[in-house]
Write a protein that holds these residues in place. Structure first.
Motif, mmCIF file in Angstrom:
data_model
loop_
_atom_site.group_PDB
_atom_site.id
_atom_site.type_symbol
_atom_site.label_atom_id
_atom_site.label_comp_id
_atom_site.label_asym_id
_atom_site.label_seq_id
_atom_site.Cartn_x
_atom_site.Cartn_y
_atom_site.Cartn_z
ATOM 1 N N LEU A 65 0.811 -1.147 0.115
ATOM 2 C CA LEU A 65 -0.075 -0.089 0.057
ATOM 3 C C LEU A 65 0.896 1.235 -0.067
ATOM 4 O O LEU A 65 0.727 2.097 -0.875
ATOM 5 C CB LEU A 65 -1.037 0.142 1.340
ATOM 6 C CG LEU A 65 -1.765 1.068 1.429
ATOM 7 C CD1 LEU A 65 -2.777 1.638 0.111
ATOM 8 C CD2 LEU A 65 -2.636 0.985 2.681
ATOM 9 N N ASP A 66 2.010 1.257 0.811
ATOM 10 C CA ASP A 66 2.940 2.537 0.801
ATOM 11 C C ASP A 66 3.618 2.639 -0.356
ATOM 12 O O ASP A 66 3.650 3.548 -1.051
ATOM 13 C CB ASP A 66 3.890 2.072 1.804
ATOM 14 C CG ASP A 66 3.549 2.589 3.188
ATOM 15 O OD1 ASP A 66 2.317 3.177 3.439
ATOM 16 O OD2 ASP A 66 4.236 2.059 4.067
ATOM 17 N N GLU A 67 4.115 1.588 -1.061
ATOM 18 C CA GLU A 67 4.596 1.464 -2.291
ATOM 19 C C GLU A 67 3.627 2.100 -3.508
ATOM 20 O O GLU A 67 4.075 2.821 -4.579
ATOM 21 C CB GLU A 67 5.268 0.134 -2.913
ATOM 22 C CG GLU A 67 6.408 -0.304 -1.970
ATOM 23 C CD GLU A 67 6.773 -1.879 -2.455
ATOM 24 O OE1 GLU A 67 7.774 -2.382 -1.630
ATOM 25 O OE2 GLU A 67 6.150 -2.386 -3.090
ATOM 26 N N GLU A 68 2.383 1.724 -3.477
ATOM 27 C CA GLU A 68 1.292 2.233 -4.208
ATOM 28 C C GLU A 68 1.231 3.773 -4.166
ATOM 29 O O GLU A 68 0.761 4.391 -5.142
ATOM 30 C CB GLU A 68 0.029 1.557 -4.092
ATOM 31 C CG GLU A 68 -1.114 1.747 -5.150
ATOM 32 C CD GLU A 68 -2.183 0.830 -5.016
ATOM 33 O OE1 GLU A 68 -2.290 -0.007 -4.303
ATOM 34 O OE2 GLU A 68 -2.970 1.051 -5.682
ATOM 35 N N GLY A 69 1.724 4.155 -3.104
ATOM 36 C CA GLY A 69 1.544 5.836 -2.885
ATOM 37 C C GLY A 69 0.495 6.150 -1.960
ATOM 38 O O GLY A 69 -0.195 7.139 -1.722
ATOM 39 N N GLY A 70 0.199 5.085 -1.145
ATOM 40 C CA GLY A 70 -1.052 5.344 0.145
ATOM 41 C C GLY A 70 -2.262 5.220 -0.264
ATOM 42 O O GLY A 70 -2.732 4.786 -1.359
ATOM 43 N N VAL A 71 -3.191 5.654 0.790
ATOM 44 C CA VAL A 71 -4.718 5.511 0.345
ATOM 45 C C VAL A 71 -4.955 6.202 -0.811
ATOM 46 O O VAL A 71 -6.040 5.845 -1.469
ATOM 47 C CB VAL A 71 -5.555 5.967 1.753
ATOM 48 C CG1 VAL A 71 -6.759 5.565 1.479
ATOM 49 C CG2 VAL A 71 -4.831 4.767 2.944
ATOM 50 N N ALA A 72 -4.544 7.490 -0.920
ATOM 51 C CA ALA A 72 -5.158 8.316 -1.860
ATOM 52 C C ALA A 72 -4.573 7.614 -3.314
ATOM 53 O O ALA A 72 -5.527 7.623 -4.147
ATOM 54 C CB ALA A 72 -4.453 9.685 -1.926
ATOM 55 N N ALA A 73 -3.711 6.938 -3.439
ATOM 56 C CA ALA A 73 -3.307 6.301 -4.610
ATOM 57 C C ALA A 73 -4.124 4.978 -4.909
ATOM 58 O O ALA A 73 -4.543 4.816 -6.054
ATOM 59 C CB ALA A 73 -2.019 5.998 -4.664
#
Ligand SMILES: *Cc1c(COP(=O)(O)O)cnc(C)c1O
Length: 375
Positions: A259-267
């Motif tokens: 999830l962090d690698e994706e860019g977090g909740v917004a991403a």
């Protein structure tokens, strides 16, 4: 993030398709009282609290079981025996909270709206003003029954203004729809590992205001579902009171890295929104109609009206999609016949394009001319 080709894509509200790395994180064994697992537990709890801006005010209490276990634990622990809860109902999950309070013998009332209608913050405010005995309000963030996005921020403001306490079932929204507890005051937010966090099933958690939890000793009706005791024990020695789902927690830890690698909740929210757009546009091209207008649709799961064409049979439709590698979900509406297709999990817009193409070919195979529902 590839998946095993042999496995179908799960377009459901969870458990759902997970990344290979998340499943691989389950290959190790963990000693539940070992330092390494204690560290893992602390890390996951801190990250989940941080994700909703709760570091200074809230704590994360994880518990074994599915999401409902922690909804029941949260209501049972936070609502005192002489409390009274107003439950906002516009689907099966709001109704379930009322059923839990009924079984617990705790006073409650419901404020109901239709399954395609969000609760109205002004109506909540009016009900609270007219009944000072109400101590708590229970609401569902995304009501997975329909896929509707309920307006948690204005509801939270209305509840806070009158000094009451809000408990949110954010099961199908947490990690996929941004929520900041510094701006949206909630006493507790409940979610599970196997929805938008893209972990595997077996644990859920409540992010609870520290002061409320500290004041809740003795409320709970159950030992295993006592969040206060679970929290006190964890604060004491970092351990779970009873056998923890070790591999499930390790998978969630890895899922949080992704999830962090994706860019977090917004991403993640942006990806789910893209999934939802591709799906809804594709379904409409085939003549299908969604239950909800776009403005009320959360990018989590889409409810689709059953086509009127007499050649359409849901079982054959389901089996046809299953044979092409897609698992969808039956409907859960009390009124209109429907089915549901999820937008969450390790799935991407190209997967949604593929399911739309599969739906097109399956209905052609059934001899269905259009997905249009009855008028
Ligand atoms: C999935 C879900 C739950 C919990 O369901 P379980 O089957 O117990 O995991 C609760 N509320 C909502 C809104 C959900 O989507």
């Amino acid at each position: 993030m590839t998946r095993q080709r042999s496995a179908p894509l799960l377009l459901t509200p969870g458990p759902l398709t997970t990344a290979v790395a998340t499943r691989q994180a389950m290959l190790a064994d963990w000693g539940s009282r070992d330092e390494a697992f204690i560290t893992l537990t602390a890390r996951v709890r801190a990250r989940l609290t941080e994700m909703v801006g709760g570091r200074d005010s809230h704590v994360c209490v994880p518990l074994q079981g599915s999401g409902t276990f922690v909804v029941e634990a949260t209501l049972g622990t936070l609502v005192p025996r002489d409390g009274k809860t107003l439950v906002l109902v516009n689907g099966a999950y709001g109704r379930r909270m009322a059923n839990i309070l009924e079984r617990l013998g705790r006073r409650h009332e419901t404020l109901e709206t239709a399954e395609d209608t969000p609760p109205d913050a002004e109506a909540v405010a009016a009900r609270l003003a007219s009944d000072p005995a109400i101590t708590h309000v229970a609401a569902v963030h995304c009501e997975t029954t329909s896929g509707i996005l309920n307006p948690i921020a204005p509801i939270a403001a209305a509840v806070a203004v009158q000094g009451r306490r809000l408990i949110v079932d954010s099961m199908s929204a947490f990690g996929g729809i941004p929520l900041d507890l510094r701006r949206v005051p909630c006493e507790a937010v409940v979610a599970s590992s196997n929805k938008c966090l893209e972990g595997v099933p077996g644990l859920a958690f409540s992010i609870v205001r520290r002061d409320a939890l500290a004041a809740s000793a003795g409320n709970a009706h159950s030992i295993s579902l006592d969040l206060h005791d679970q929290w006190r024990a964890m604060e004491g020695n970092g351990q779970w009171r009873f056998t923890p789902p070790t591999q499930v927690l390790a998978a969630l830890d890895q899922a949080l890295v992704l999830l962090d690698e994706e860019g977090g909740v917004a991403a993640r929210h942006a990806r789910y929104a893209a999934n939802c757009r591709v799906l809804v546009n594709g379904l409409r091209r085939l003549g299908f109609e969604t239950l909800l207008p776009d403005a009320l649709q959360a990018p989590i799961i889409v409810t689709v009206h059953m086509p009127a064409d007499p050649a359409f049979r849901f079982d054959a439709f389901y089996d046809g999609l299953r044979a092409l590698g897609f698992v969808i979900y039956p409907g859960k509406l009390t009124k209109a016949p429907s089915f549901r297709i999820g937008c969450i999990g390790a799935v991407f817009p190209k997967d949604m394009e593929a399911v739309v193409a599969a739906i097109g070919s399956v209905i052609v195979g059934l001899g269905v001319a259009s997905g249009a529902p009855a008028r």
